[in-house]
Design a protein around this motif. Structure first.
Motif, PDB file in Angstrom:
ATOM      1  N   SER A 144     -35.461 -32.218 -72.568  1.00  0.00           N
ATOM      2  CA  SER A 144     -35.008 -31.412 -73.426  1.00  0.00           C
ATOM      3  C   SER A 144     -35.298 -31.891 -74.795  1.00  0.00           C
ATOM      4  O   SER A 144     -35.690 -32.818 -74.989  1.00  0.00           O
ATOM      5  N   GLY A 145     -34.813 -30.840 -75.775  1.00  0.00           N
ATOM      6  CA  GLY A 145     -35.341 -31.331 -77.250  1.00  0.00           C
ATOM      7  C   GLY A 145     -36.482 -30.665 -77.737  1.00  0.00           C
ATOM      8  O   GLY A 145     -37.505 -30.027 -76.892  1.00  0.00           O
ATOM      9  N   ALA A 146     -36.845 -30.746 -78.955  1.00  0.00           N
ATOM     10  CA  ALA A 146     -37.920 -29.997 -79.704  1.00  0.00           C
ATOM     11  C   ALA A 146     -39.223 -30.732 -79.070  1.00  0.00           C
ATOM     12  O   ALA A 146     -39.327 -32.094 -79.018  1.00  0.00           O
ATOM     13  N   HIS A 147     -40.232 -29.861 -78.796  1.00  0.00           N
ATOM     14  CA  HIS A 147     -41.479 -30.470 -78.304  1.00  0.00           C
ATOM     15  C   HIS A 147     -42.573 -29.637 -78.500  1.00  0.00           C
ATOM     16  O   HIS A 147     -42.693 -28.406 -78.469  1.00  0.00           O
ATOM     17  N   PRO A 148     -43.634 -30.118 -79.295  1.00  0.00           N
ATOM     18  CA  PRO A 148     -44.816 -29.118 -79.536  1.00  0.00           C
ATOM     19  C   PRO A 148     -45.254 -28.224 -78.477  1.00  0.00           C
ATOM     20  O   PRO A 148     -45.566 -27.136 -78.750  1.00  0.00           O
ATOM     21  N   LEU A 149     -45.244 -28.905 -77.378  1.00  0.00           N
ATOM     22  CA  LEU A 149     -45.957 -28.231 -76.181  1.00  0.00           C
ATOM     23  C   LEU A 149     -45.010 -26.927 -75.786  1.00  0.00           C
ATOM     24  O   LEU A 149     -45.588 -26.065 -75.299  1.00  0.00           O
ATOM     25  N   ARG A 150     -43.629 -27.241 -76.051  1.00  0.00           N
ATOM     26  CA  ARG A 150     -42.873 -26.228 -75.730  1.00  0.00           C
ATOM     27  C   ARG A 150     -43.107 -25.025 -76.642  1.00  0.00           C
ATOM     28  O   ARG A 150     -43.006 -23.652 -76.419  1.00  0.00           O
ATOM     29  N   ALA A 151     -43.371 -25.228 -77.886  1.00  0.00           N
ATOM     30  CA  ALA A 151     -43.850 -24.223 -78.802  1.00  0.00           C
ATOM     31  C   ALA A 151     -44.946 -23.560 -78.541  1.00  0.00           C
ATOM     32  O   ALA A 151     -44.869 -22.331 -78.407  1.00  0.00           O
ATOM     33  N   GLU A 152     -45.825 -24.042 -78.087  1.00  0.00           N
ATOM     34  CA  GLU A 152     -47.134 -23.498 -77.439  1.00  0.00           C
ATOM     35  C   GLU A 152     -46.917 -22.777 -76.266  1.00  0.00           C
ATOM     36  O   GLU A 152     -47.462 -21.715 -76.112  1.00  0.00           O
ATOM     37  N   ALA A 153     -46.022 -23.318 -75.616  1.00  0.00           N
ATOM     38  CA  ALA A 153     -45.597 -22.338 -73.966  1.00  0.00           C
ATOM     39  C   ALA A 153     -44.990 -21.132 -74.759  1.00  0.00           C
ATOM     40  O   ALA A 153     -45.254 -20.042 -74.023  1.00  0.00           O
ATOM     41  N   ARG A 154     -44.020 -21.088 -75.576  1.00  0.00           N
ATOM     42  CA  ARG A 154     -43.296 -19.931 -75.930  1.00  0.00           C
ATOM     43  C   ARG A 154     -44.224 -18.868 -76.708  1.00  0.00           C
ATOM     44  O   ARG A 154     -44.097 -17.814 -76.562  1.00  0.00           O
ATOM     45  N   LEU A 155     -45.207 -19.325 -77.517  1.00  0.00           N
ATOM     46  CA  LEU A 155     -46.383 -18.727 -77.923  1.00  0.00           C
ATOM     47  C   LEU A 155     -46.925 -17.900 -77.031  1.00  0.00           C
ATOM     48  O   LEU A 155     -47.332 -16.699 -77.213  1.00  0.00           O
ATOM     49  N   ILE A 156     -47.484 -18.624 -75.893  1.00  0.00           N
ATOM     50  CA  ILE A 156     -48.501 -18.023 -74.981  1.00  0.00           C
ATOM     51  C   ILE A 156     -47.540 -17.250 -74.097  1.00  0.00           C
ATOM     52  O   ILE A 156     -48.008 -16.001 -73.580  1.00  0.00           O
ATOM     53  N   LEU A 157     -46.140 -17.353 -73.836  1.00  0.00           N
ATOM     54  CA  LEU A 157     -45.313 -16.557 -73.109  1.00  0.00           C
ATOM     55  C   LEU A 157     -45.177 -15.321 -73.848  1.00  0.00           C
ATOM     56  O   LEU A 157     -45.024 -14.227 -73.379  1.00  0.00           O
ATOM     57  N   SER A 158     -44.908 -15.347 -75.274  1.00  0.00           N
ATOM     58  CA  SER A 158     -44.499 -14.209 -76.189  1.00  0.00           C
ATOM     59  C   SER A 158     -45.824 -12.972 -76.014  1.00  0.00           C
ATOM     60  O   SER A 158     -45.529 -11.986 -75.917  1.00  0.00           O
ATOM     61  N   ARG A 159     -46.752 -13.679 -76.047  1.00  0.00           N
ATOM     62  CA  ARG A 159     -48.004 -13.020 -76.153  1.00  0.00           C
ATOM     63  C   ARG A 159     -48.117 -12.335 -74.521  1.00  0.00           C
ATOM     64  O   ARG A 159     -48.482 -11.014 -74.608  1.00  0.00           O
ATOM     65  N   ALA A 160     -48.045 -12.952 -73.547  1.00  0.00           N
ATOM     66  CA  ALA A 160     -47.815 -12.260 -72.372  1.00  0.00           C
ATOM     67  C   ALA A 160     -46.780 -11.357 -72.267  1.00  0.00           C
ATOM     68  O   ALA A 160     -46.977 -10.061 -71.388  1.00  0.00           O
ATOM     69  N   GLN A 161     -45.890 -11.521 -72.526  1.00  0.00           N
ATOM     70  CA  GLN A 161     -44.469 -10.339 -72.619  1.00  0.00           C
ATOM     71  C   GLN A 161     -44.941  -9.298 -73.250  1.00  0.00           C
ATOM     72  O   GLN A 161     -44.625  -8.129 -73.107  1.00  0.00           O
ATOM     73  N   SER A 162     -45.320  -9.463 -74.600  1.00  0.00           N
ATOM     74  CA  SER A 162     -45.667  -8.570 -75.538  1.00  0.00           C
ATOM     75  C   SER A 162     -46.985  -7.407 -74.847  1.00  0.00           C
ATOM     76  O   SER A 162     -46.629  -6.022 -74.952  1.00  0.00           O
ATOM     77  N   GLU A 163     -47.909  -8.087 -74.218  1.00  0.00           N
ATOM     78  CA  GLU A 163     -48.826  -7.063 -73.794  1.00  0.00           C
ATOM     79  C   GLU A 163     -48.345  -6.510 -72.404  1.00  0.00           C
ATOM     80  O   GLU A 163     -49.131  -5.657 -71.578  1.00  0.00           O
ATOM     81  N   GLN A 164     -47.211  -6.845 -71.920  1.00  0.00           N
ATOM     82  CA  GLN A 164     -46.776  -6.069 -70.624  1.00  0.00           C
ATOM     83  C   GLN A 164     -45.605  -5.237 -71.197  1.00  0.00           C
ATOM     84  O   GLN A 164     -44.960  -4.527 -70.528  1.00  0.00           O
ATOM     85  N   GLY A 165     -45.348  -5.129 -72.577  1.00  0.00           N
ATOM     86  CA  GLY A 165     -44.497  -4.169 -72.978  1.00  0.00           C
ATOM     87  C   GLY A 165     -43.143  -4.748 -73.279  1.00  0.00           C
ATOM     88  O   GLY A 165     -42.201  -3.975 -73.630  1.00  0.00           O
ATOM     89  N   SER A 166     -42.688  -5.941 -73.086  1.00  0.00           N
ATOM     90  CA  SER A 166     -41.493  -6.649 -73.228  1.00  0.00           C
ATOM     91  C   SER A 166     -41.447  -7.111 -74.626  1.00  0.00           C
ATOM     92  O   SER A 166     -41.575  -8.308 -74.743  1.00  0.00           O
ATOM     93  N   VAL A 167     -41.417  -6.519 -75.523  1.00  0.00           N
ATOM     94  CA  VAL A 167     -41.597  -6.961 -76.845  1.00  0.00           C
ATOM     95  C   VAL A 167     -40.340  -7.379 -77.611  1.00  0.00           C
ATOM     96  O   VAL A 167     -40.502  -8.347 -78.167  1.00  0.00           O
TER      97      VAL A 167
END
Length: 430
Positions: free
Chosen positions: A351-374
Motif C-alpha cells: 500500500s502507498g504511492a509507488h512509482p511502479l504502481r503509476a507505471e502499471a496504471r499508465l499501461i493499464l489505461s492504454r490497454a483499456q483505452s485501446e479496447q474502448g474502455s475510455v
C-alpha cells in the motif's frame, strides 16, 4: 574538555564491573597482570590487547562484547537481528517499513558505541529515505555520514548513494563532484568493484547533464577497467551502464550488444534473482530499441517471471515483471492479457504511492483505452496525475509525466495532455 576515547570507555567499563564484583585492582590483576597495568587500563592510559581483554572478561565474569562495545552479547544479537529485518524490508520494497525500522534502531542507546553498526543503520536509513522519495532527507543523512571517519569501502558506498541521489534531484554538478572526488578527475585510483559501481553511477550524472561525449568516453574507460579487473561484478556493471550510454546517444544496436554481454556474464556467476532482473532489463531495452522484437522480449519476460517466482523475489520484482509483460503484450496487440498483467502489477505492490504502481496504471489505461474502455482508462490516469503532482521535479518525474501525456492524448484528454507535457518540461527545468 578532552574527547572521550575508546580506551577511556573500555577502561571505565572494566572499572565499573570490577567494583560491582567487589574486587580490588590487585585482585583482578593477580596472577597474570600487575595491578599498576590494570590501573593504567582503567584510566584509559593503556589500550589492552585482545588477549588481555578476553582474560579480563573471564575474570570479571562478563561478556567480551560488553567490555569492547558497551553491550552484552544478547543485546548485540538483538541489534544485528533488527538491522537484518530492516535491510530485508528495504530489499523487498517495503520502504516505509524499512525507514521506520532503521529509525527505531538508531534511537536505541545501545547502538551509540557501535560505530560500524550505527553507520550501517544510518546508511540504511538514508537508502530507505531515498526510496520513499525524500531525496533532500537522504542527502542530509549521507553528507553527515561522509564527515565521519570510515573505511575506504564505506566512503565509496556513501559516494555511490550520494551521487545517485544528487542525480535524481537534478543536482548534476554536485553529483559529478562527489564521484570525481573519489575517482579523481585525471589520475584514477586502482580499480575495484566498488570503484566501477561508483563510475557507473557517475555515468548517469554525465548523461543527465547532457555531457554525452564525456559519457561515451568514460563508459569505454570503465569497460577497459572492468576487463583488467576481471571480476564478474565489475564486468556486469560496466557493460550494463555502457548499454545505457549507447542507447542514450542513439546507438541502439550497440546498447543491445552491451546488455547481452552483461547478461551472459551474470548468467555464469550471478544469483537467480539477479539474472531474472537482468533479463527484465534487457527485455525493456529490446522493446525500446527493436519494437518489432516485442515477442522475443515477451519470451525473456516470461522466463524472468518464472525464475523470480522460484526465488525469494520481492513483491516489487514480481510486480515489475507483470508490468513489463503488459507493456510487451500491448506492443503485440494482446490487449486482454496486457490488462490482466497490468492489474496484477498494480495490485501486487504494498500500500502507498509507488512509482511502479503509476507505471502499471499508465499501461493499464492504454490497454483499456485501446479496447474502448475510455472511462476506466481516464480513472487510472487521474490516479497517476494525483500521485505525480505530489512529487518534486526530477528527471524520473519528467519521464512519467511525458508517458502520462501520451496516454491522455490517446483517450482524448487534450487539455490534460497539454498540462502533463508542460509538467514534464518543468520537471527538467525547461
Amino acid at each position: 574538555m578532552a574527547a572521550v576515547t575508546t580506551s577511556d570507555l573500555v577502561g571505565l567499563r572494566i572499572k565499573t564491573v570490577r567494583r560491582q564484583r567487589g574486587l580490588s585492582q590487585a585482585q583482578l590483576a593477580h596472577p597474570e597482570l600487575s595491578d599498576s597495568y590494570v590501573s593504567l587500563i582503567e584510566s584509559g592510559k593503556r589500550t589492552p590487547t585482545p588477549a588481555v581483554l578476553e582474560l579480563l572478561a573471564q575474570k570479571l565474569d562478563c561478556s567480551l562484547s560488553y567490555l569492547v562495545n558497551g553491550v552484552t552479547a544478547e543485546q548485540m544479537q538483538d541489534i544485528e537481528l533488527a538491522l537484518g529485518y530492516a535491510r530485508l524490508a528495504l530489499e523487498n520494497g517495503e520502504v516505509s517499513e524499512a525507514r521506520t525500522r532503521f529509525a527505531e534502531l538508531l534511537a536505541d542507546n545501545n547502538l551509540t558505541g557501535l560505530a560500524i553498526l550505527r553507520q550501517d543503520a544510518e546508511l540504511g536509513l538514508a537508502l530507505a529515505t531515498e526510496a520513499c522519495g525524500d531525496l533532500e532527507g537522504a542527502v542530509t543523512i549521507l553528507n553527515r555520514l561522509r564527515e565521519e571517519e570510515a573505511p575506504l569501502d564505506r566512503q565509496i558506498e556513501l559516494a555511490i548513494a550520494l551521487c545517485r541521489v544528487y542525480t535524481d534531484s537534478a543536482r548534476f554538478t554536485e553529483a559529478v563532484e562527489v564521484a570525481e572526488s573519489v575517482l579523481g578527475s585525471s589520475v584514477r585510483p586502482t580499480w575495484t568493484d566498488l570503484h566501477i559501481e561508483l563510475g557507473a553511477t557517475l555515468l548517469a550524472a554525465y548523461l543527465y547533464r547532457g555531457d554525452l561525449l564525456r559519457a561515451r568516453q568514460f563508459a569505454a574507460e570503465l569497460l577497459n577497467a572492468a576487463d583488467v579487473l576481471g571480476t564478474p561484478r565489475s564486468q556486469v556493471a560496466a557493460a550494463w551502464n555502457a548499454a545505457i550510454v549507447a542507447e542514450s546517444t542513439g546507438h541502439g544496436e550497440d546498447s543491445l550488444s552491451f546488455a547481452q554481454r552483461a547478461l551472459a556474464v551474470l548468467s555464469e556467476n550471478g544469483q537467480p534473482r539477479s539474472i531474472a532482473r537482468m533479463r527484465m532489463a534487457l527485455a525493456g531495452l529490446m522493446m525500446r530499441v527493436r519494437p518489432q522484437a516485442a515477442a522475443e522480449a515477451h519470451q525473456l519476460l516470461v522466463r524472468a517471471e518464472h525464475d523470480l517466482a522460484q526465488t525469494s523475489a520481492s513483491v516489487t520484482d514480481l510486480a515489475n515483471a507483470r508490468v513489463e509483460l503488459a507493456r510487451a503484450e500491448i506492443m503485440m496487440g494482446e490487449l486482454e492479457a496486457a490488462e490482466r498483467n497490468a492489474v496484477a502489477g498494480r495490485d501486487g505492490l504494498p500500500s502507498g504511492a509507488h512509482p511502479l504502481r503509476a507505471e502499471a496504471r499508465l499501461i493499464l489505461s492504454r490497454a483499456q483505452s485501446e479496447q474502448g474502455s475510455v472511462a476506466e482508462a481516464r480513472m487510472e490516469l487521474d490516479s497517476v496525475r494525483e500521485w505525480l503532482t505530489k512529487l518534486p521535479d526530477s528527471r524520473r518525474a519528467a519521464g512519467t509525466w511525458y508517458a502520462a501525456a501520451e496516454t491522455m492524448e490517446r483517450v482524448g484528454d487534450e487539455e490534460g495532455a497539454v498540462e502533463a507535457y508542460r509538467r514534464a518540461l518543468a520537471s527538467v527545468g525547461l
